[in-house]
Structures are given as structure tokens and as C-alpha cells.
Design an enzyme around this catalytic site. Structure first.
Site, PDB file in Angstrom:
ATOM      1  N   GLU A   1       0.815  -1.220   0.000  1.00 16.31           N
ATOM      2  CA  GLU A   1       0.000   0.000   0.000  1.00 16.31           C
ATOM      3  C   GLU A   1       0.848   1.269   0.000  1.00 16.31           C
ATOM      4  O   GLU A   1       0.376   2.337   0.382  1.00 16.31           O
ATOM      5  CB  GLU A   1      -0.938   0.001   1.215  1.00 16.31           C
ATOM      6  CG  GLU A   1      -1.941  -1.132   1.258  1.00 16.31           C
ATOM      7  CD  GLU A   1      -2.993  -1.092   0.146  1.00 16.31           C
ATOM      8  OE1 GLU A   1      -2.822  -0.323  -0.827  1.00 16.31           O
ATOM      9  OE2 GLU A   1      -3.960  -1.845   0.251  1.00 16.31           O
TER      10      GLU A   1
ATOM     11  N   HIS B   1      -2.610   2.324   8.575  1.00 10.00           N
ATOM     12  CA  HIS B   1      -3.649   1.561   7.882  1.00 10.00           C
ATOM     13  C   HIS B   1      -3.802   0.201   8.550  1.00 10.00           C
ATOM     14  O   HIS B   1      -2.798  -0.458   8.848  1.00 10.00           O
ATOM     15  CB  HIS B   1      -3.279   1.363   6.409  1.00 10.00           C
ATOM     16  CG  HIS B   1      -4.120   0.334   5.713  1.00 10.00           C
ATOM     17  ND1 HIS B   1      -5.491   0.436   5.616  1.00 10.00           N
ATOM     18  CD2 HIS B   1      -3.800  -0.839   5.101  1.00 10.00           C
ATOM     19  CE1 HIS B   1      -5.968  -0.621   4.969  1.00 10.00           C
ATOM     20  NE2 HIS B   1      -4.962  -1.414   4.651  1.00 10.00           N
TER      21      HIS B   1
ATOM     22  N   HIS C   1      -7.013  -3.205   9.341  1.00  8.59           N
ATOM     23  CA  HIS C   1      -8.313  -3.778   9.018  1.00  8.59           C
ATOM     24  C   HIS C   1      -9.066  -4.063  10.325  1.00  8.59           C
ATOM     25  O   HIS C   1      -9.390  -5.227  10.602  1.00  8.59           O
ATOM     26  CB  HIS C   1      -8.154  -5.077   8.229  1.00  8.59           C
ATOM     27  CG  HIS C   1      -7.373  -4.956   6.950  1.00  8.59           C
ATOM     28  ND1 HIS C   1      -7.036  -6.051   6.171  1.00  8.59           N
ATOM     29  CD2 HIS C   1      -6.877  -3.880   6.290  1.00  8.59           C
ATOM     30  CE1 HIS C   1      -6.358  -5.649   5.096  1.00  8.59           C
ATOM     31  NE2 HIS C   1      -6.230  -4.330   5.153  1.00  8.59           N
TER      32      HIS C   1
ATOM     33  N   TYR D   1     -19.955  12.619  19.765  1.00 15.32           N
ATOM     34  CA  TYR D   1     -19.204  13.863  19.505  1.00 15.32           C
ATOM     35  C   TYR D   1     -17.740  13.620  19.174  1.00 15.32           C
ATOM     36  O   TYR D   1     -17.078  14.449  18.537  1.00 15.32           O
ATOM     37  CB  TYR D   1     -19.366  14.855  20.671  1.00 15.32           C
ATOM     38  CG  TYR D   1     -18.580  14.527  21.919  1.00 15.32           C
ATOM     39  CD1 TYR D   1     -17.220  14.841  22.021  1.00 15.32           C
ATOM     40  CD2 TYR D   1     -19.194  13.930  23.019  1.00 15.32           C
ATOM     41  CE1 TYR D   1     -16.496  14.548  23.160  1.00 15.32           C
ATOM     42  CE2 TYR D   1     -18.482  13.635  24.168  1.00 15.32           C
ATOM     43  CZ  TYR D   1     -17.131  13.945  24.226  1.00 15.32           C
ATOM     44  OH  TYR D   1     -16.405  13.657  25.354  1.00 15.32           O
TER      45      TYR D   1
ATOM     46  N   HIS E   1     -12.489  -3.295   2.744  1.00 14.28           N
ATOM     47  CA  HIS E   1     -11.054  -3.357   2.982  1.00 14.28           C
ATOM     48  C   HIS E   1     -10.696  -3.010   4.432  1.00 14.28           C
ATOM     49  O   HIS E   1     -10.316  -3.904   5.180  1.00 14.28           O
ATOM     50  CB  HIS E   1     -10.369  -2.406   1.970  1.00 14.28           C
ATOM     51  CG  HIS E   1      -8.882  -2.454   1.986  1.00 14.28           C
ATOM     52  ND1 HIS E   1      -8.103  -2.066   0.930  1.00 14.28           N
ATOM     53  CD2 HIS E   1      -8.004  -2.805   2.955  1.00 14.28           C
ATOM     54  CE1 HIS E   1      -6.828  -2.217   1.228  1.00 14.28           C
ATOM     55  NE2 HIS E   1      -6.745  -2.654   2.456  1.00 14.28           N
TER      56      HIS E   1
ATOM     57  N   TYR F   1      -8.554  21.372  24.444  1.00  9.45           N
ATOM     58  CA  TYR F   1      -8.541  20.279  25.423  1.00  9.45           C
ATOM     59  C   TYR F   1      -7.296  19.418  25.316  1.00  9.45           C
ATOM     60  O   TYR F   1      -6.991  18.643  26.199  1.00  9.45           O
ATOM     61  CB  TYR F   1      -9.808  19.426  25.198  1.00  9.45           C
ATOM     62  CG  TYR F   1      -9.948  18.227  26.101  1.00  9.45           C
ATOM     63  CD1 TYR F   1     -10.224  18.398  27.457  1.00  9.45           C
ATOM     64  CD2 TYR F   1      -9.796  16.940  25.607  1.00  9.45           C
ATOM     65  CE1 TYR F   1     -10.361  17.302  28.290  1.00  9.45           C
ATOM     66  CE2 TYR F   1      -9.948  15.842  26.433  1.00  9.45           C
ATOM     67  CZ  TYR F   1     -10.220  16.028  27.769  1.00  9.45           C
ATOM     68  OH  TYR F   1     -10.344  14.934  28.577  1.00  9.45           O
TER      69      TYR F   1
HETATM   70  P1  13P Z   1       1.505  -5.203   3.406  1.00  6.69           P
HETATM   71  O1  13P Z   1       1.793  -5.252   1.925  1.00  6.69           O
HETATM   72  O2  13P Z   1       1.904  -3.898   4.030  1.00  6.69           O
HETATM   73  O3  13P Z   1       2.078  -6.386   4.134  1.00  6.69           O
HETATM   74  O4  13P Z   1      -0.082  -5.235   3.685  1.00  6.69           O
HETATM   75  C1  13P Z   1      -1.111  -5.712   2.914  1.00  6.69           C
HETATM   76  C2  13P Z   1      -2.347  -4.854   3.088  1.00  6.69           C
HETATM   77  O5  13P Z   1      -2.617  -4.306   4.123  1.00  6.69           O
HETATM   78  C3  13P Z   1      -3.207  -4.628   1.944  1.00  6.69           C
HETATM   79  O6  13P Z   1      -4.146  -3.659   2.268  1.00  6.69           O
END
Ligand code: 13P
Length: 215
Positions: A75, A94, A96, A115, A157, A210
């Protein structure tokens, strides 16, 4: 390697391990980047966090160039594109997380049910349209969904949280998963009422005082 660069590399690894400990990530599906000099430091692809070492973190120039013996996260495009287009941001997280991903699978955004959504910069957390992982198309969708915001969901995703510092981006990632969980819980009972936009704006201004200031 400077002490600053080594610190950043270690902070990325620590944050990756924290994501798994906090339960907001499973396996190696998440990735993290931090702005560094005229480029970024980004996690390597498919390396388990427990065994990840500082030298495996990849330095990438803003044109995507990196040492040939290094394999950046699949990514890397959205990490690079977000840092390139958002001078206000220095870190991208990032993952999941389960509840964010449940809503994202349903193509739903998170509305202002609490909020604390103001911490993500506005009165909703948008869901970017689906595109195959690692593509320029997904990156374009993500950058657009993050306009004026510090977090978004990715359809079918996961989630992206960004911030001025890695600590802030990590804090927000946990908060967004909490909001997703709360919204998901509300939907089991009925349709929650939403806070008005002007209230979210008031909260945003209060948060600045805050210590929960954006970024
Ligand atoms: P990596 O390629 O960073 O291991 O992760 C795969 C991924 O999160 C695809 O969204």
C-alpha cells in the site's frame, strides 16, 4: 543512519506491535508510514511485526524510488500520496479493524453518532469506494475520502487514520474503531439519532483547547 531516523524506524515497529496488541489489526494486513526528510519511512510488505527489524523499514523518495533490495508495503502508493498531498500530516496508519471493516464492507460511512467523531476532522468518517489493494485507483479514492479529514474507511477493505505525529494517528485509529463499534452496536437496536453539524464544529473547536487537537 542518524539517531532521528533510527528512532522513527523503531517507533513504526512499536506502533505495529501495538496495533496487534490492541486488536485493531490482524497479522500483517496493516501498514504504517512516517514522513522522513524528503520522503517517507514505510513498513515492509508481509513481514510479521514480531520479527520486523529497523533495517527492514523502507525509505522511499516521494517519486516512489527505494533501494532495490527493499520491498515496501503493497500500500505504499496511498502512504506516499497522502503524505505528498497533506503537508499537515506526518504519519499514516492503515489496518483492518473488525468494526471499521464491517461498516466498510457494507459501504457505510460513520455518521455523527458521538461527539468524538470531531477528532477525525468533521461530521462523518467517509468510506472510500472499493479498488484493488495497492493500486493508484485505491490511493486516489483514499486521498479524496480524507479531504479535510484525518480518517476514512475503505470499502471492503479497512481503515486509514492520519496525523501530525505517529502517536496521534495511532490514537485516532483506536478511536475510529471505537466509533465504528458504537455505531454498529446502535444499529442492532435501531437507527441512532445524529448530532448536528454545527455541534460537531463546536466540539472541534473545544477539542483544540482540550489537548485533542486535530492532527
Ligand atoms: P503489506 O503489503 O503492508 O504487508 O499489507 C497488505 C495490506 O494491508 C493490503 O491492504
Amino acid at each position: 543512519m542518524t539517531a532521528d531516523e533510527l528512532d522513527k524506524r523503531q517507533a513504526i515497529i512499536d506502533a505495529c506491535r501495538r496495533m496487534n496488541a490492541l486488536g485493531i489489526n490482524q497479522g500483517t494486513s496493516g501498514n504504517i508510514s512516517v514522513r522522513h526528510v524528503d520522503g517517507l519511512l514505510v513498513t515492509p510488505t508481509s513481514v510479521p511485526y514480531e520479527t520486523m527489524t529497523a533495517d527492514q523499514i523502507v525509505f522511499m523518495a516521494m517519486d516512489g524510488a527505494h533501494a532495490p533490495d527493499r520491498k515496501p508495503s503493497s500500500e505504499w502508493r496511498f502512504h506516499r500520496d497522502i503524505l505528498k498531498s497533506r503537508p499537515d500530516v506526518n504519519a499514516v496508519v492503515h489496518a483492518h479493524p473488525t468494526y471499521c471493516t464491517i461498516l466498510a464492507i457494507m459501504g457505510m460511512e460513520i455518521p455523527p453518532v458521538h461527539y468524538m467523531i470531531a477528532a477525525a476532522g468533521g461530521d462523518s468518517i467517509r468510506c472510500a469506494p472499493y479498488a484493488t489493494f495497492g493500486t493508484a485507483e485505491l490511493s486516489e479514492h483514499a486521498v479524496r475520502a480524507l479531504e479535510g479529514r484525518l480518517a476514512c474507511l475503505l470499502d471492503h477493505h479497512g481503515m486509514i487514520a492520519i496525523g501530525k505525529t505517529l502517536d496521534k494517528a495511532m490514537w485516532l485509529a483506536v478511536e475510529v474503531e471505537t466509533l465504528a463499534r458504537q455505531y454498529h452496536g446502535c444499529l442492532q437496536i435501531g437507527r441512532p439519532s445524529l448530532l448536528p453539524s454545527d455541534e460537531i464544529e463546536r466540539v472541534r473547536q473545544r477539542m483544540a483547547g482540550y489537548g485533542l487537537s486535530e492532527g
